[in-house]
Design a protein around this motif. Structure first.
Motif, mmCIF file in Angstrom:
data_model
loop_
_atom_site.group_PDB
_atom_site.id
_atom_site.type_symbol
_atom_site.label_atom_id
_atom_site.label_comp_id
_atom_site.label_asym_id
_atom_site.label_seq_id
_atom_site.Cartn_x
_atom_site.Cartn_y
_atom_site.Cartn_z
ATOM 1 N N VAL A 201 -28.109 10.028 -18.812
ATOM 2 C CA VAL A 201 -27.504 9.934 -17.479
ATOM 3 C C VAL A 201 -26.468 11.041 -17.292
ATOM 4 C CG1 VAL A 201 -25.999 8.538 -15.999
ATOM 5 C CG2 VAL A 201 -27.962 7.488 -17.164
ATOM 6 N N ALA A 202 -25.608 11.227 -18.299
ATOM 7 C CA ALA A 202 -24.574 12.259 -18.206
ATOM 8 C C ALA A 202 -25.178 13.656 -18.118
ATOM 9 C CB ALA A 202 -23.626 12.158 -19.401
ATOM 10 N N GLU A 203 -26.265 13.881 -18.864
ATOM 11 C CA GLU A 203 -26.894 15.203 -18.898
ATOM 12 C C GLU A 203 -27.712 15.486 -17.649
ATOM 13 O OE1 GLU A 203 -30.500 17.277 -21.447
ATOM 14 O OE2 GLU A 203 -29.063 15.999 -22.521
ATOM 15 N N GLN A 204 -28.473 14.492 -17.188
ATOM 16 C CA GLN A 204 -29.410 14.728 -16.091
ATOM 17 C C GLN A 204 -28.802 14.541 -14.705
ATOM 18 O OE1 GLN A 204 -33.460 13.345 -16.427
ATOM 19 N NE2 GLN A 204 -33.136 12.667 -18.544
ATOM 20 N N PHE A 205 -27.743 13.732 -14.609
ATOM 21 C CA PHE A 205 -27.137 13.460 -13.303
ATOM 22 C C PHE A 205 -25.630 13.736 -13.361
ATOM 23 C CE2 PHE A 205 -30.383 10.050 -14.178
ATOM 24 C CZ PHE A 205 -31.435 10.708 -13.561
ATOM 25 N N PRO A 206 -25.242 15.001 -13.510
ATOM 26 C CA PRO A 206 -23.822 15.313 -13.717
ATOM 27 C C PRO A 206 -22.950 15.140 -12.466
ATOM 28 C CG PRO A 206 -25.114 17.325 -13.548
ATOM 29 C CD PRO A 206 -26.101 16.197 -13.578
ATOM 30 N N ARG A 207 -23.579 15.047 -11.284
ATOM 31 C CA ARG A 207 -22.797 14.926 -10.045
ATOM 32 C C ARG A 207 -23.241 13.681 -9.279
ATOM 33 N NH1 ARG A 207 -23.971 20.107 -10.924
ATOM 34 N NH2 ARG A 207 -25.900 19.992 -9.711
ATOM 35 N N LEU A 208 -22.964 12.534 -9.857
ATOM 36 C CA LEU A 208 -23.316 11.282 -9.196
ATOM 37 C C LEU A 208 -22.458 11.076 -7.950
ATOM 38 C CD1 LEU A 208 -23.572 8.861 -12.261
ATOM 39 C CD2 LEU A 208 -25.475 9.704 -10.873
ATOM 40 N N PRO A 209 -23.043 10.546 -6.864
ATOM 41 C CA PRO A 209 -22.224 10.184 -5.703
ATOM 42 C C PRO A 209 -21.113 9.218 -6.102
ATOM 43 C CG PRO A 209 -24.563 10.108 -5.147
ATOM 44 C CD PRO A 209 -24.483 10.308 -6.640
ATOM 45 N N ALA A 210 -19.995 9.319 -5.419
ATOM 46 C CA ALA A 210 -18.815 8.541 -5.797
ATOM 47 C C ALA A 210 -19.059 7.041 -5.748
ATOM 48 C CB ALA A 210 -17.645 8.910 -4.883
ATOM 49 N N ASP A 211 -19.959 6.590 -4.872
ATOM 50 C CA ASP A 211 -20.177 5.148 -4.743
ATOM 51 C C ASP A 211 -21.377 4.637 -5.541
ATOM 52 O OD1 ASP A 211 -22.031 6.444 -3.223
ATOM 53 O OD2 ASP A 211 -21.811 5.174 -1.440
ATOM 54 N N THR A 212 -21.935 5.475 -6.427
ATOM 55 C CA THR A 212 -23.026 5.013 -7.283
ATOM 56 C C THR A 212 -22.472 4.093 -8.365
ATOM 57 O OG1 THR A 212 -24.363 6.994 -6.929
ATOM 58 C CG2 THR A 212 -24.838 5.711 -8.892
ATOM 59 N N LEU A 213 -23.074 2.948 -8.501
ATOM 60 C CA LEU A 213 -22.627 1.956 -9.482
ATOM 61 C C LEU A 213 -23.275 2.241 -10.834
ATOM 62 C CD1 LEU A 213 -20.958 -0.674 -9.683
ATOM 63 C CD2 LEU A 213 -23.035 -1.925 -9.114
ATOM 64 N N VAL A 214 -22.453 2.419 -11.868
ATOM 65 C CA VAL A 214 -22.952 2.649 -13.227
ATOM 66 C C VAL A 214 -22.630 1.403 -14.051
ATOM 67 C CG1 VAL A 214 -22.812 4.067 -15.302
ATOM 68 C CG2 VAL A 214 -22.642 5.134 -13.045
ATOM 69 N N ALA A 215 -23.675 0.669 -14.439
ATOM 70 C CA ALA A 215 -23.496 -0.597 -15.156
ATOM 71 C C ALA A 215 -23.963 -0.439 -16.599
ATOM 72 C CB ALA A 215 -24.279 -1.708 -14.460
ATOM 73 N N CYS A 216 -23.045 -0.583 -17.530
ATOM 74 C CA CYS A 216 -23.344 -0.417 -18.960
ATOM 75 C C CYS A 216 -23.528 -1.783 -19.616
ATOM 76 C CB CYS A 216 -22.220 0.334 -19.661
ATOM 77 S SG CYS A 216 -21.935 1.990 -18.992
ATOM 78 N N VAL A 217 -24.627 -1.925 -20.344
ATOM 79 C CA VAL A 217 -24.928 -3.182 -21.034
ATOM 80 C C VAL A 217 -24.824 -2.954 -22.534
ATOM 81 C CG1 VAL A 217 -26.634 -4.998 -21.375
ATOM 82 C CG2 VAL A 217 -26.494 -3.821 -19.171
#
Length: 263
Positions: A201-217
Motif C-alpha cells: 500500500v505504501a509503495e503503490q499508493f503513496p498519495r492517498l486522498p486525505a479521506d481514504t480510510l486505512v484499516a489495519c488488522v
C-alpha cells in the motif's frame, strides 16, 4: 437490518487478497453494507525450502506425524499442488475460517480449530492433546513472513516439531484501473491485513486522498503501517470515521485470524 442501518454502508473497500480468504472477507463486509473490490496486492510463490518441503510431505504421507498445523488457507493450495496425502491417523489443527474452508474444499480433513476465537493463541490454549505429557510429532507449515507463534508454543511444550516454510509471500502490482479508483477516492477504504500488504500500500499508493480510510488488522499490520507512515488518523476515537473503521476491522476479525499471518 436496512441498508441505512448497516455500519459499513457507503464504503467501497479494497480487499487485498484473493482466493478463499478474499471471498470470505468480502462476503462478511458486504453483509455489513460495504461494496468490495477484490484486488490482490500479495500473492504466493514457491518456497525457498522446496527440498525440505517435499521431504516433509513424504514423511506426512508415510504417517510419521501425529499432527500437522496450518494457519493460512494457502497451505491447502501448497498441499494440493504437491498432491500431498494426509493419512487418516494424522490429525490436523488449523486456525481461521478461511483455512478450514480451504482444507475441506481441497478434500483434507480438519480435526481441531479454536472455538473461543479465530486466533493462534486460542488454539494453543484449547488444544488439550498438547498438554497431556505425551511427546507429539508435529509438522507446522507456514509462510516466510509469518511469526512462528504456534511452532514456538509447541516446542516450548516439549514436542518434536518439524517446521517448514511452505511458501513465500510476494507483492503484486495493482492494475491501472484500481490505482485510478484509489487516486480518485472511488475506492475509499483500504484493508491492510498484514505487514506485507502495508508495504505494498505504501509503495503503490503513496498519495492517498486525505479521506481514504486505512484499516489495519492485526498487530503486525498496525506496527508496519506506523513505520511506513500510512495515514491512520481514524484510529483516534474522536475522528468522525472511527466508528466505521472499528466496524470494518471487527468484521474482518470475525472471520480471519489477524490475516492468518501467524505461523
Amino acid at each position: 437490518m436496512s441498508a441505512e442501518a448497516k455500519p459499513l454502508s457507503g464504503l467501497r473497500v479494497l480487499v487485498p487478497r484473493g482466493g478463499t480468504w478474499g471471498d470470505l472477507v468480502s462476503k462478511a463486509l458486504r453483509r455489513q453494507g460495504a461494496h468490495t473490490v477484490i484486488a490482490p496486492l500479495v500473492d504466493f510463490a514457491h518456497t525457498s525450502e522446496e527440498e525440505k518441503l517435499v521431504e516433509a510431505l513424504k514423511q506426512l504421507e508415510a504417517g510419521h506425524f501425529d499432527w500437522m498445523t496450518a494457519t493460512s488457507s494457502t497451505v491447502a493450495d501448497v498441499l494440493t499442488h504437491h498432491n500431498a496425502v494426509i493419512p487418516p491417523e494424522t490429525r490436523v489443527a488449523v486456525v481461521g475460517e478461511a483455512t478450514a474452508v480451504a482444507f475441506r474444499d481441497a478434500g483434507y480433513h480438519v480435526t481441531r480449530t479454536p472455538e473461543r476465537e479465530n486466533s493462534t493463541h486460542a488454539l494453543l490454549e484449547e488444544w488439550e492433546e498438547i498438554d497431556r505429557g505425551e511427546r507429539l510429532r508435529v509438522l507446522t507449515l507456514r509462510s516466510d513472513v509469518a511469526v512462528p507463534v504456534l511452532t514456538q508454543g509447541l516446542i516450548g511444550r516439549g514436542h518434536d516439531v518439524t517446521q517448514v516454510l511452505a511458501f513465500r509471500t510476494v507483492g503484486v502490482p495493482a492494475s491501472v484501473h484500481i490505482r485510478e479508483d484509489i487516486d480518485s477516492g472511488r475506492i475509499n477504504a483500504l484493508l491492510v491485513a498484514s505487514a506485507k500488504i502495508a508495504e505494498q500500500v505504501a509503495e503503490q499508493f503513496p498519495r492517498l486522498p486525505a479521506d481514504t480510510l486505512v484499516a489495519c488488522v492485526g498487530d503486525n499490520a498496525v506496527e508496519a503501517a506506523a513505520v511506513l507512515g500510512l495515514p491512520v488518523e481514524a484510529d483516534e476515537p474522536s475522528h468522525p470515521l472511527h466508528p466505521q473503521k472499528r466496524a470494518l476491522i471487527e468484521t474482518v476479525e470475525s472471520v480471519i485470524d489477524q490475516s492468518d499471518m501467524l505461523d
